[in-house]
Scaffold this motif. Sequence first.
Motif, PDB file in Angstrom:
ATOM      1  N   ALA A  61       2.057   6.726  -7.155  1.00 20.47           N
ATOM      2  CA  ALA A  61       1.785   7.152  -7.864  1.00 20.47           C
ATOM      3  C   ALA A  61       1.421   8.681  -7.750  1.00 20.47           C
ATOM      4  O   ALA A  61       0.621   9.405  -8.322  1.00 20.47           O
ATOM      5  CB  ALA A  61       0.078   6.468  -6.599  1.00 20.47           C
ATOM      6  N   GLY A  62       2.887   9.375  -6.612  1.00 23.61           N
ATOM      7  CA  GLY A  62       2.943  10.696  -6.655  1.00 23.61           C
ATOM      8  C   GLY A  62       2.482  11.397  -5.792  1.00 23.61           C
ATOM      9  O   GLY A  62       2.810  12.375  -5.049  1.00 23.61           O
ATOM     10  N   VAL A  63       2.224  10.726  -4.607  1.00 24.09           N
ATOM     11  CA  VAL A  63       0.670  10.807  -2.733  1.00 24.09           C
ATOM     12  C   VAL A  63       2.572  11.578  -2.566  1.00 24.09           C
ATOM     13  O   VAL A  63       3.278  10.702  -2.288  1.00 24.09           O
ATOM     14  CB  VAL A  63       0.277   9.939  -2.426  1.00 24.09           C
ATOM     15  N   ASP A  64       1.817  12.631  -1.261  1.00 17.30           N
ATOM     16  CA  ASP A  64       2.801  12.915  -0.632  1.00 17.30           C
ATOM     17  C   ASP A  64       3.382  12.207   0.155  1.00 17.30           C
ATOM     18  O   ASP A  64       2.465  11.570   0.653  1.00 17.30           O
ATOM     19  CB  ASP A  64       2.650  14.324  -0.435  1.00 17.30           C
ATOM     20  N   ILE A  65       4.884  11.856   0.999  1.00 17.00           N
ATOM     21  CA  ILE A  65       5.281  11.166   1.844  1.00 17.00           C
ATOM     22  C   ILE A  65       4.517  12.011   3.370  1.00 17.00           C
ATOM     23  O   ILE A  65       3.855  10.747   3.978  1.00 17.00           O
ATOM     24  CB  ILE A  65       6.810  11.050   2.012  1.00 17.00           C
ATOM     25  N   VAL A 115       1.833  12.681   3.629  1.00 16.55           N
ATOM     26  CA  VAL A 115       0.148  11.873   3.337  1.00 16.55           C
ATOM     27  C   VAL A 115       0.231  10.623   4.154  1.00 16.55           C
ATOM     28  O   VAL A 115      -0.997   9.737   4.190  1.00 16.55           O
ATOM     29  CB  VAL A 115      -0.505  12.231   1.824  1.00 16.55           C
ATOM     30  N   ILE A 116       1.059   9.687   2.645  1.00 13.86           N
ATOM     31  CA  ILE A 116       1.261   8.598   3.404  1.00 13.86           C
ATOM     32  C   ILE A 116       1.601   8.227   4.914  1.00 13.86           C
ATOM     33  O   ILE A 116       0.429   6.929   5.684  1.00 13.86           O
ATOM     34  CB  ILE A 116       2.764   7.773   2.376  1.00 13.86           C
ATOM     35  N   ALA A 117       2.570   9.309   5.814  1.00 15.11           N
ATOM     36  CA  ALA A 117       2.133   8.599   7.095  1.00 15.11           C
ATOM     37  C   ALA A 117       1.498   8.891   7.864  1.00 15.11           C
ATOM     38  O   ALA A 117       1.222   7.808   8.990  1.00 15.11           O
ATOM     39  CB  ALA A 117       3.621  10.027   8.023  1.00 15.11           C
ATOM     40  N   LEU A 118       0.216   9.836   7.696  1.00 14.14           N
ATOM     41  CA  LEU A 118      -0.666   9.849   8.347  1.00 14.14           C
ATOM     42  C   LEU A 118      -2.347   8.587   7.648  1.00 14.14           C
ATOM     43  O   LEU A 118      -1.844   7.983   8.737  1.00 14.14           O
ATOM     44  CB  LEU A 118      -1.700  11.086   7.258  1.00 14.14           C
ATOM     45  N   TRP A 119      -1.452   7.426   6.243  1.00 12.51           N
ATOM     46  CA  TRP A 119      -2.238   7.255   6.095  1.00 12.51           C
ATOM     47  C   TRP A 119      -1.972   5.880   6.723  1.00 12.51           C
ATOM     48  O   TRP A 119      -2.857   5.209   6.960  1.00 12.51           O
ATOM     49  CB  TRP A 119      -2.097   7.153   4.161  1.00 12.51           C
ATOM     50  N   LEU A 120      -0.193   5.725   6.835  1.00 11.00           N
ATOM     51  CA  LEU A 120      -0.373   4.524   7.610  1.00 11.00           C
ATOM     52  C   LEU A 120      -0.387   4.568   9.724  1.00 11.00           C
ATOM     53  O   LEU A 120       0.309   3.309   9.414  1.00 11.00           O
ATOM     54  CB  LEU A 120       0.998   4.189   7.481  1.00 11.00           C
ATOM     55  N   THR A 180       8.398   6.800   7.272  1.00 10.45           N
ATOM     56  CA  THR A 180       8.037   6.870   6.075  1.00 10.45           C
ATOM     57  C   THR A 180       8.951   7.405   4.756  1.00 10.45           C
ATOM     58  O   THR A 180       9.295   6.705   3.750  1.00 10.45           O
ATOM     59  CB  THR A 180       6.858   7.539   5.428  1.00 10.45           C
ATOM     60  N   HIS A 181      10.287   7.927   5.024  1.00  7.78           N
ATOM     61  CA  HIS A 181      11.545   7.853   4.358  1.00  7.78           C
ATOM     62  C   HIS A 181      11.848   5.763   4.320  1.00  7.78           C
ATOM     63  O   HIS A 181      12.595   6.175   2.482  1.00  7.78           O
ATOM     64  CB  HIS A 181      12.525   8.841   5.068  1.00  7.78           C
ATOM     65  N   HIS A 182      11.323   5.509   4.646  1.00  8.44           N
ATOM     66  CA  HIS A 182      12.077   4.028   4.342  1.00  8.44           C
ATOM     67  C   HIS A 182      11.573   3.321   2.903  1.00  8.44           C
ATOM     68  O   HIS A 182      12.476   3.015   1.975  1.00  8.44           O
ATOM     69  CB  HIS A 182      11.833   3.307   5.817  1.00  8.44           C
ATOM     70  N   TYR A 183      10.424   4.449   2.769  1.00  3.70           N
ATOM     71  CA  TYR A 183      10.047   3.159   1.523  1.00  3.70           C
ATOM     72  C   TYR A 183      10.163   4.804   0.519  1.00  3.70           C
ATOM     73  O   TYR A 183      10.777   3.864  -0.607  1.00  3.70           O
ATOM     74  CB  TYR A 183       8.127   3.575   1.059  1.00  3.70           C
ATOM     75  N   VAL A 184      10.873   5.736   0.481  1.00  5.10           N
ATOM     76  CA  VAL A 184      11.587   6.298  -0.487  1.00  5.10           C
ATOM     77  C   VAL A 184      12.424   5.541  -1.003  1.00  5.10           C
ATOM     78  O   VAL A 184      12.964   5.481  -1.808  1.00  5.10           O
ATOM     79  CB  VAL A 184      11.126   7.639  -0.131  1.00  5.10           C
ATOM     80  N   THR A 199       0.734  -1.045  -0.239  1.00  8.79           N
ATOM     81  CA  THR A 199      -0.444  -0.082  -0.634  1.00  8.79           C
ATOM     82  C   THR A 199       0.756   1.087   0.395  1.00  8.79           C
ATOM     83  O   THR A 199       0.782   2.239  -0.551  1.00  8.79           O
ATOM     84  CB  THR A 199      -1.048  -0.056   1.329  1.00  8.79           C
ATOM     85  N   ALA A 200       1.850   1.443   0.794  1.00 11.42           N
ATOM     86  CA  ALA A 200       2.699   2.978   0.972  1.00 11.42           C
ATOM     87  C   ALA A 200       3.251   2.294  -0.420  1.00 11.42           C
ATOM     88  O   ALA A 200       3.775   4.100  -0.768  1.00 11.42           O
ATOM     89  CB  ALA A 200       3.857   2.805   2.366  1.00 11.42           C
ATOM     90  N   MET A 201       4.143   1.710  -1.157  1.00 10.50           N
ATOM     91  CA  MET A 201       4.638   2.064  -2.718  1.00 10.50           C
ATOM     92  C   MET A 201       3.902   2.248  -3.248  1.00 10.50           C
ATOM     93  O   MET A 201       4.597   3.334  -4.124  1.00 10.50           O
ATOM     94  CB  MET A 201       5.501   0.438  -2.303  1.00 10.50           C
ATOM     95  N   HIS A 202       2.366   1.623  -3.701  1.00 14.39           N
ATOM     96  CA  HIS A 202       1.646   1.815  -4.710  1.00 14.39           C
ATOM     97  C   HIS A 202       1.556   3.632  -4.799  1.00 14.39           C
ATOM     98  O   HIS A 202       1.042   4.091  -5.127  1.00 14.39           O
ATOM     99  CB  HIS A 202       1.081   0.669  -4.955  1.00 14.39           C
ATOM    100  N   LEU A 203       1.100   4.157  -3.341  1.00 13.40           N
ATOM    101  CA  LEU A 203       0.931   5.456  -2.921  1.00 13.40           C
ATOM    102  C   LEU A 203       2.172   6.279  -2.965  1.00 13.40           C
ATOM    103  O   LEU A 203       2.315   6.865  -4.188  1.00 13.40           O
ATOM    104  CB  LEU A 203       0.267   5.645  -0.992  1.00 13.40           C
ATOM    105  N   LEU A 204       2.713   5.891  -2.862  1.00 18.00           N
ATOM    106  CA  LEU A 204       4.703   6.200  -3.585  1.00 18.00           C
ATOM    107  C   LEU A 204       4.951   6.596  -4.879  1.00 18.00           C
ATOM    108  O   LEU A 204       5.255   7.561  -5.475  1.00 18.00           O
ATOM    109  CB  LEU A 204       5.464   5.938  -2.348  1.00 18.00           C
TER     110      LEU A 204
END
Length: 210
Positions: free
Chosen positions: A150-154, A156-161, A169-173, A143-148
């Motif tokens: 897709a261009g979702v801001d990091i 926002v991903i942090a809040l999502w997870l 969340t930077h680990h996904y970057v 989920t995190a990688m696919h959001l990343l």
Amino acid sequence: MSYLSREEMLAVIGKPDDSWLSQRDHTLFLLMYNTGARVSEIIGVKVGDVVLDEGSACVHLRGKGRKQRSVPLWRSTAKTIRAWLKVNPEFQPTSPLFPNRNGHAMTRANVALRLTLATGNAAGTCPSLAKRHVSPHTVRHATAMHLLQAGVDISVIALWLGHESPITTHHYVEADLNMKERALARLHEPQTGIQRYRAPDSLINFLKAL
């Protein structure tokens, strides 16, 4: 960091048959992928935690430290949950959304086992899954990688997870960059040397005539 491609994830989610278990697992895996929830969060979801209003469907998750966050639902997820609730009209707002056969909330081990079985079945149509060990956290990573990607801001991903800090969340970057670097290494690097330009005779004769 282990995660599934979109094709692999959809294969694992699969299409349910008419059995109760198949419909439960399909709904479970779809919600896990939609939300990126931890397994402890997903098994803690009660029927009353799901809001299925058109245009504002979401699920309330309780994360670490009992912190609550709300995650929006895809239309397909909301539709699937509605169908699941119709199969189980006896559910109350306090009932677990994903019970076992005895009516109790599923355990971590139960979710992991069902996911392993689903992965094995999906390998028939998606061979890349044949040797994969897929855990609930693998789905969270997907989920995190696919959001990343897709261009979702990091942030926002942090809040999502439900990360306490975007640093996590930077680990996904970093994982995404490593993946791209490996892909780049498979390409033949183009010649970077600049070739010396040699003017054609017509241009030289024209310049001499000036």
